[in-house]
Design a protein around this motif. Structure first.
Motif, short mmCIF file in Angstrom:
data_model
loop_
_atom_site.label_atom_id
_atom_site.label_comp_id
_atom_site.label_asym_id
_atom_site.label_seq_id
_atom_site.Cartn_x
_atom_site.Cartn_y
_atom_site.Cartn_z
N LYS A 81 -44.95 -8.08 55.12
CA LYS A 81 -43.77 -7.86 56.16
C LYS A 81 -42.51 -8.59 55.41
N PRO A 82 -41.58 -7.73 54.98
CA PRO A 82 -40.37 -8.12 54.47
C PRO A 82 -39.34 -8.55 55.36
N VAL A 83 -38.74 -9.77 54.95
CA VAL A 83 -37.58 -10.46 55.91
C VAL A 83 -36.46 -10.63 54.93
N ILE A 84 -35.32 -10.13 55.18
CA ILE A 84 -34.13 -10.43 54.35
C ILE A 84 -33.37 -11.67 54.85
N LEU A 85 -33.09 -12.43 53.42
CA LEU A 85 -32.11 -13.62 53.78
C LEU A 85 -30.86 -13.08 53.02
N THR A 86 -29.67 -13.23 54.01
CA THR A 86 -28.35 -12.26 53.63
C THR A 86 -27.24 -13.54 53.78
N GLU B 88 -35.49 -24.48 62.08
CA GLU B 88 -36.44 -24.32 63.09
C GLU B 88 -36.30 -22.99 63.57
N ARG B 89 -35.18 -22.39 63.36
CA ARG B 89 -35.07 -20.76 63.71
C ARG B 89 -35.56 -20.00 62.70
N ILE B 90 -35.69 -20.12 61.57
CA ILE B 90 -36.17 -19.52 60.29
C ILE B 90 -37.77 -19.66 60.92
N ARG B 91 -38.19 -21.04 60.97
CA ARG B 91 -39.72 -20.90 61.40
C ARG B 91 -39.85 -20.00 62.55
N ASP B 92 -39.25 -20.08 63.64
CA ASP B 92 -39.56 -18.99 64.91
C ASP B 92 -39.45 -17.71 64.17
N ALA B 93 -38.66 -17.19 63.61
CA ALA B 93 -38.15 -15.77 63.05
C ALA B 93 -39.54 -15.34 62.23
N ILE B 94 -39.85 -16.37 61.09
CA ILE B 94 -41.09 -16.02 60.65
C ILE B 94 -42.36 -15.69 61.33
N LYS B 95 -42.48 -16.65 62.34
CA LYS B 95 -43.70 -16.61 63.36
C LYS B 95 -43.72 -15.31 64.05
N GLY B 96 -42.27 -15.07 64.34
CA GLY B 96 -42.26 -13.70 65.51
C GLY B 96 -42.40 -12.35 64.36
N VAL B 97 -42.09 -12.37 63.35
CA VAL B 97 -42.28 -11.24 62.40
C VAL B 97 -43.91 -11.21 62.25
#
Length: 217
Positions: free
Chosen positions: A78-83, A110-119
């Motif tokens: 699953k790709p996640v963009i860092l922009t 912490e928000r990046i952590r939550d985002a990765i877990k969400g994806v």
């Protein structure tokens, strides 16, 4: 519990290694590889099991948008963009190509952590600030070739589903919120795809967001 296997792709070694150190402090993550460009990311994910690929947008050889497309088409990653704020066009293209998340590089860990877990759990994660940039971007774009947004084409429930997709909810989350089965949610999504000629849920999100923007003008 199995750890979430993460690949980092960024041509800036300072950002790449710094992010690796941060993510590896979380026990649920395992940064399995760091690479310099999109082509290396695709090559690695074709050979190895990777759950999430965090992709910088601007990289040599192959940028994050192109890598997103190839990963979506050829792997389970699953790709996640860092922009950054000046990457509006890239963000829009990344969504169309199947990106599951859109994060800013200065986001709190912490928000990046939550985002990765969400994806990882099936959600699409879009920060509010990125969503706002997308809406502004869509106002300045010429209409695409897809059918124009017409609410009369859809049932009230389908419009509800489209709104929740645009907010990043998974089928499971939508079924709980709407008190219907996941199978019913999937059937609604199939109907929406058939009516619009779109191919996947991230395109539905853009289609809906564009319609919402047009209605406010």
């Amino acid at each position: 519990m199995d750890k979430i296997r993460i690949l980092l792709a960024d041509d800036n070694s300072f950002i790449r290694e710094g992010m690796k150190i941060i993510l590896n402090t979380y026990e649920e993550f395992d940064v399995v590889a760091t690479v310099n460009d999109g082509q290396e990311a695709v090559d690695y994910c074709l050979q190895m099991d990777v759950d999430i690929a965090l992709l910088d947008v601007r990289m040599p050889n192959m940028n994050g948008v192109e890598a997103t497309k190839k990963l979506s088409e050829a792997t389970e990653t699953k790709p996640v963009i860092l922009t950054t704020f000046d990457d509006d066009d890239y963000i829009l293209d990344a969504i169309r190509n199947g990106a599951k998340g859109y994060l800013l590089k200065n986001t709190d860990p912490e928000r990046i952590r939550d985002a990765i877990k969400g994806v990882y759990n099936g959600n699409t994660v879009m920060q509010d600030v990125v969503l706002d940039k997308l809406k502004i971007n869509l106002k300045t774009k010429e209409a695409d070739h897809e059918a124009p947004f017409d609410t009369t084409l859809f049932t009230a429930r389908e419009l509800e589903i489209m709104e929740l997709i645009a907010k990043g909810l998974s089928n499971k989350a939508m079924s709980k919120q709407l008190f219907i089965s996941e199978g019913t949610v999937a059937n609604y999504i199939t109907s929406i795809l058939g009516k619009t000629g779109l191919e996947h849920r991230t395109q539905i999100a853009i289609y809906y967001l564009k319609g919402a923007v047009e209605k406010t003008e």
